[in-house]
Structure formats: structure tokens, C-alpha cells
Design an enzyme around this catalytic site. Structure first.
Site, mmCIF file in Angstrom:
data_model
loop_
_atom_site.group_PDB
_atom_site.id
_atom_site.type_symbol
_atom_site.label_atom_id
_atom_site.label_comp_id
_atom_site.label_asym_id
_atom_site.label_seq_id
_atom_site.Cartn_x
_atom_site.Cartn_y
_atom_site.Cartn_z
ATOM 1 C CG ASN A 46 3.276 52.962 101.840
ATOM 2 O OD1 ASN A 46 4.466 53.197 102.017
ATOM 3 N ND2 ASN A 46 2.836 51.739 101.606
ATOM 4 C CD GLU A 99 5.722 49.520 102.329
ATOM 5 O OE1 GLU A 99 6.690 48.738 102.272
ATOM 6 O OE2 GLU A 99 5.200 50.019 101.327
ATOM 7 C CG ASP A 134 -0.766 50.614 100.757
ATOM 8 O OD1 ASP A 134 -1.664 50.228 99.974
ATOM 9 O OD2 ASP A 134 0.438 50.369 100.574
ATOM 10 C CG ASN A 169 -1.107 46.788 99.001
ATOM 11 O OD1 ASN A 169 -0.609 47.307 97.994
ATOM 12 N ND2 ASN A 169 -0.419 46.589 100.116
ATOM 13 C CG ASP A 209 -2.234 54.875 99.248
ATOM 14 O OD1 ASP A 209 -1.577 54.392 100.174
ATOM 15 O OD2 ASP A 209 -1.862 54.860 98.053
ATOM 16 C CG ASP A 228 6.257 53.168 96.011
ATOM 17 O OD1 ASP A 228 6.002 53.507 97.184
ATOM 18 O OD2 ASP A 228 6.634 52.018 95.714
ATOM 19 C CG HIS A 229 2.080 54.461 98.422
ATOM 20 N ND1 HIS A 229 0.867 53.805 98.385
ATOM 21 C CD2 HIS A 229 3.028 53.482 98.394
ATOM 22 C CE1 HIS A 229 1.067 52.502 98.332
ATOM 23 N NE2 HIS A 229 2.373 52.278 98.340
#
Length: 262
Positions: free
Chosen positions: A7, A34, A150, A152, A221, A250-251
Site C-alpha cells: 500500500n 491506494e 491491504d 485492513n 497486509d 504508513d505501510h
């Protein structure tokens, strides 16, 4: 074959990071989430210059997924089946052909679902239900299949730095975790957990509260493998160092190696 997921949290903002990582990691197939741009705005030239074929399913400002492959991508299909009214760009599937047969890779960006008391969580669970039906159908082909992205979803307490702090979060709610377990119940294998039971194998650290510096991470992930892919799994890696780069996502990337010549 090395297959990776990342991501990138805006491919245009992180293009330099992506290019450096592609050269260092040298994955054969990459699932990006993303990308946060429409298809025409994707910086494909710089990536194609490294030898990748590129297919995208983009959306202005939000979401967006892409497949990068050193092999020609066949049957590149956007959108998860099951809801013609869902216009979010969260899914793209591609097939590559090898001497040993085809490999099918699905890149997905599962809805976050927060706040859980809103319709966003309902959408998340419906999306997961559609993913379950998709996986059921694809597993009938008995071919190497990789669901990567991802999700989530924090699958278990070992996948979060402080489980009690996440009890009410959509990523960790029991119904979310049960939906993820239902995927595994079909016969899919969580690649990372196939090679290690160790805690602290995080893939995401929030930008807030010094989460990276304190190692307050979560694992959301994932790469899920059909039996035909899991049988060929040789290694799994999390490129944690990428999170320390300047202005990072942030990933961080996660990758697997498959011995598909076996």
C-alpha cells in the site's frame, strides 16, 4: 517468482521510494494499493523502464490498485464481482503464463470499515463476503492463486502491539476476524504464518503518536495462497526498513518467493 504487495499511499508522492524498492527487491509481480490517481495519471513510464508491464484500476484522490509484472499480464480484470453498483477501485486480477502453467494474482484494497457503527462497516463486511465467494470460485480451478493486498484485517492478537486498544476497531472486531478466518477455511494459507508464529511481524505503523518509533504496529497486509501456491512457498519477507525513509507510506512491502519450476 517473487510476488509482493505494498500500500504505497499515493504512487505519485512515493514514486521515488517505489523505484528504489523495485530495484532493491526485484519482485516479479507487484500488487499496489491506494495509488490515489486515475489510470491516465499513473506514472507508468518510469516503472515500465524497469521492465514491468502495468495495469491499473484507478480512482481520483482515493483508493486505486495496480499490478506490475515482468511477465505479460493476461485477463487483467478490474472490480470484485458481486455488486455492480460498487464503484470503488479496490480490486484488480491478472494472470501470467509460465511453462508450468498459469499463476493468478488478485490485488485488493479491502475497505477500512471505521467507524464500525456506521454503514462503512456494513460495506466492509459485504465486501469480505464478496471476496469469499470470489475465492470459492477461483479455488475450483486448482491453480496457483495469490490474494495479495491491504486487507485492513488484524487476524489475531499476535498481529497487533496492544490488542486491548484495538478491541472496538473495525480492523480487529470479531466479525472482521471471523470473515478473514472464513477465507482461510476455504483452504487458503496466510503466507507469513506458514513460516513463522513470531509476534511483532507488523506491516503498518500510524503516522500519529510516534507509532513507528515506538514500534506500535499492526499486521494488515497479507498474501493468501491457494494450496497449489502454498506448496511452492519458499520464503516470506517484510521490508520494514522502508518505513524509516523520508516521507514514507504508513505501510511497508511484504513479499513471498514461490518455486514455480518445481
Amino acid at each position: 517468482m517473487r510476488i509482493a504487495t505494498w500500500n504505497v499511499n499515493s504512487v505519485r508522492q512515493r514514486l521515488d521510494h517505489l523505484l528504489v524498492w523495485l530495484k532493491d527487491c526485484a519482485p516479479d509481480i507487484v500488487c499496489l494499493q491506494e495509488i490515489k490517481c486515475v489510470d491516465d495519471a499513473f506514472p507508468r513510464e518510469a516503472i515500465e523502464a524497469l521492465g514491468y508491464n502495468v495495469v491499473t484500476h484507478g480512482q481520483k484522490t482515493f483508493n486505486g490498485v495496480a499490478l506490475l509484472s515482468k511477465y505479460p499480464l493476461e485477463e487483467a480484470t478490474p472490480q470484485l464481482p458481486g455488486d455492480a453498483d460498487d464503484l470503488h477501485a479496490r480490486f484488480i486480477e491478472g494472470v501470467v503464463s509460465l511453462q508450468s502453467g498459469v499463476v493468478r494474482v488478485a490485488c485488493l484494497y479491502l475497505p477500512n470499515g471505521n467507524p464500525p457503527e456506521t454503514e462503512k462497516y456494513t460495506y466492509k463486511l459485504k465486501w469480505m463476503s464478496r471476496l469469499l465467494e470470489y475465492a470459492k470460485e477461483r479455488l475450483k480451478a486448482e491453480e496457483p492463486l495469490i490474494l495479495a493486498g491491504d486487507f485492513n484485517v488484524i487476524p489475531a492478537p499476535a498481529d497487533v502491539y496492544n490488542p486491548p486498544a484495538w478491541v472496538g476497531d473495525a480492523l480487529f472486531k470479531p466479525q472482521t476476524r471471523e470473515s478473514f478466518q472464513a477465507l482461510l477455511g476455504l483452504g487458503l494459507t496466510d503466507a507469513l504464518r506458514a513460516v513463522t508464529d513470531a509476534p511483532g511481524q507488523y506491516t503498518f505503523w500510524d503516522y500519529q503518536a510516534g507509532a513507528w518509533q515506538k514500534n506500535w504496529g499492526i499486521r494488515i497486509d497479507h498474501l493468501l495462497l491457494s494450496p497449489q501456491a502454498a506448496d511452492r512457498l519458499t520464503s516470506v519477507g517484510i521490508d520494514k526498513h522502508v518505513r524509516s525513509w523520508e516521507k514514507p507510506s504508513d505501510h511497508v512491502p511484504v513479499w513471498i518467493d514461490l518455486d514455480l519450476a518445481a
